[in-house]
Write an enzyme that holds these catalytic residues in place. Sequence first.
Site, PDB file in Angstrom:
ATOM      1  N   ALA A  97       0.822  -1.216   0.000  1.00 57.04           N
ATOM      2  CA  ALA A  97       0.000   0.000   0.000  1.00 57.04           C
ATOM      3  C   ALA A  97       0.853   1.263   0.000  1.00 57.04           C
ATOM      4  O   ALA A  97       0.343   2.357   0.208  1.00 57.04           O
ATOM      5  CB  ALA A  97      -0.907  -0.010   1.221  1.00 57.04           C
ATOM      6  N   SER A 102       7.164  -4.030   3.590  1.00 58.88           N
ATOM      7  CA  SER A 102       8.241  -5.018   3.413  1.00 58.88           C
ATOM      8  C   SER A 102       9.570  -4.472   3.954  1.00 58.88           C
ATOM      9  O   SER A 102      10.367  -5.228   4.524  1.00 58.88           O
ATOM     10  CB  SER A 102       8.373  -5.461   1.959  1.00 58.88           C
ATOM     11  OG  SER A 102       8.763  -4.386   1.171  1.00 58.88           O
ATOM     12  N   ASP A 145      13.398   3.182   1.316  1.00 59.43           N
ATOM     13  CA  ASP A 145      12.459   2.544   2.254  1.00 59.43           C
ATOM     14  C   ASP A 145      13.210   1.858   3.398  1.00 59.43           C
ATOM     15  O   ASP A 145      12.871   2.036   4.572  1.00 59.43           O
ATOM     16  CB  ASP A 145      11.583   1.513   1.529  1.00 59.43           C
ATOM     17  CG  ASP A 145      10.556   2.147   0.605  1.00 59.43           C
ATOM     18  OD1 ASP A 145      10.666   3.371   0.351  1.00 59.43           O
ATOM     19  OD2 ASP A 145       9.649   1.441   0.133  1.00 59.43           O
TER      20      ASP A 145
HETATM   21  C1  MEV Z   1       8.670   2.916  -3.173  1.00 59.05           C
HETATM   22  O1  MEV Z   1       8.316   3.121  -1.817  1.00 59.05           O
HETATM   23  C2  MEV Z   1       9.450   4.086  -3.695  1.00 59.05           C
HETATM   24  C3  MEV Z   1       9.896   3.978  -5.140  1.00 59.05           C
HETATM   25  O2  MEV Z   1      10.583   5.211  -5.433  1.00 59.05           O
HETATM   26  C4  MEV Z   1      10.834   2.808  -5.357  1.00 59.05           C
HETATM   27  C5  MEV Z   1      12.188   2.975  -4.691  1.00 59.05           C
HETATM   28  O3  MEV Z   1      12.583   4.061  -4.331  1.00 59.05           O
HETATM   29  O4  MEV Z   1      12.879   1.924  -4.585  1.00 59.05           O
HETATM   30  C6  MEV Z   1       8.733   3.873  -6.094  1.00 59.05           C
END
Ligand code: MEV
Length: 309
Positions: A97, A102, A145
Amino acid sequence: MITASAPGKLILFGEHAVVYGEGAIATAVDKRARVTVCELDEKKIVVSSKNFGAPIDAPLKGETDHPAVRAAQAALEYAGQKVGIGIEIDSKLPIAAGMGSSAAISSATAAAVINLLTGTVPSLEISNVAYEGEKIAHGKPSGIDSSVATFGGTIFFQRGKITNLETGNLTLVVGDTGIQKSTKELVEKVRSTIEDPRVAHSMFSIGSLVKRAKTQMLEVGSPSKLGILMDQNHDFLRKLGVSSVKLEELVKAAKKAGAYGAKLTGAGGGGCIIALTDEPQEVIDALKAAGAKRAFTTKTNQEGVRIEG
Ligand code: MEV
């Protein structure tokens, strides 16, 4: 037995462009994943979870499609040990979401296993091990992340370099479309268009918008200016093709209810929007009326990974 927990995250500015080396800003939120680990007699990794179906068995080394297994394997490698590990996951984060479920699970698993085997809590190594787990969900993640799940706070992230932004708390409302989307697929979708000069230009524009947002957050903190930047960031994400009908409806509803700004957060396609507001209840009501599966306020700037006991 060791329990560790790590926070979920919201990307405030710069998702997708961060994969191509632009800066992005993310904050740790007050929903966490808790992971309890113990040593097993058998040389295997066993994961059970209140959130995902039946327990799974995995080898100490080798192929896996589970972020916690990969993080445990990488943690064993880091500790130079070959012992069986039992992992129990309890996460309060919605899955797929855009809230970093993760990454939080990977970071908490990394911290718990490393602490179980070495008695230490080395943040940088935990972040590196969590990044290995994150690759399962994201393919080639930027690392933002796993960094925010490990270090917490509100961070500016660019090409693996993390700057902690000493900023006040923001009142953010999250609206969840309830539609789960794979980050890996969305990142690959964007990657398939990256040769298009307009896409490359959008990435660059997002990067310069993030720099302005960083200055706003550090120096001025004007919610109306930050809101405008959120709206602009959302427009670029829509042009990149990662918004959806439901995300658009939620963004519009939040704005109509008086939010300073609103945007999708994370990979998009489904998942969540965030809205910056002084009137959280009005925005929550509007999001629910517009069909959000859930809408709630969230605290930003929360603590990163920690050992719970
Ligand atoms: C995902 O939370 C963020 C993205 O920029 C992917 C990433 O930074 O690895 C979409």
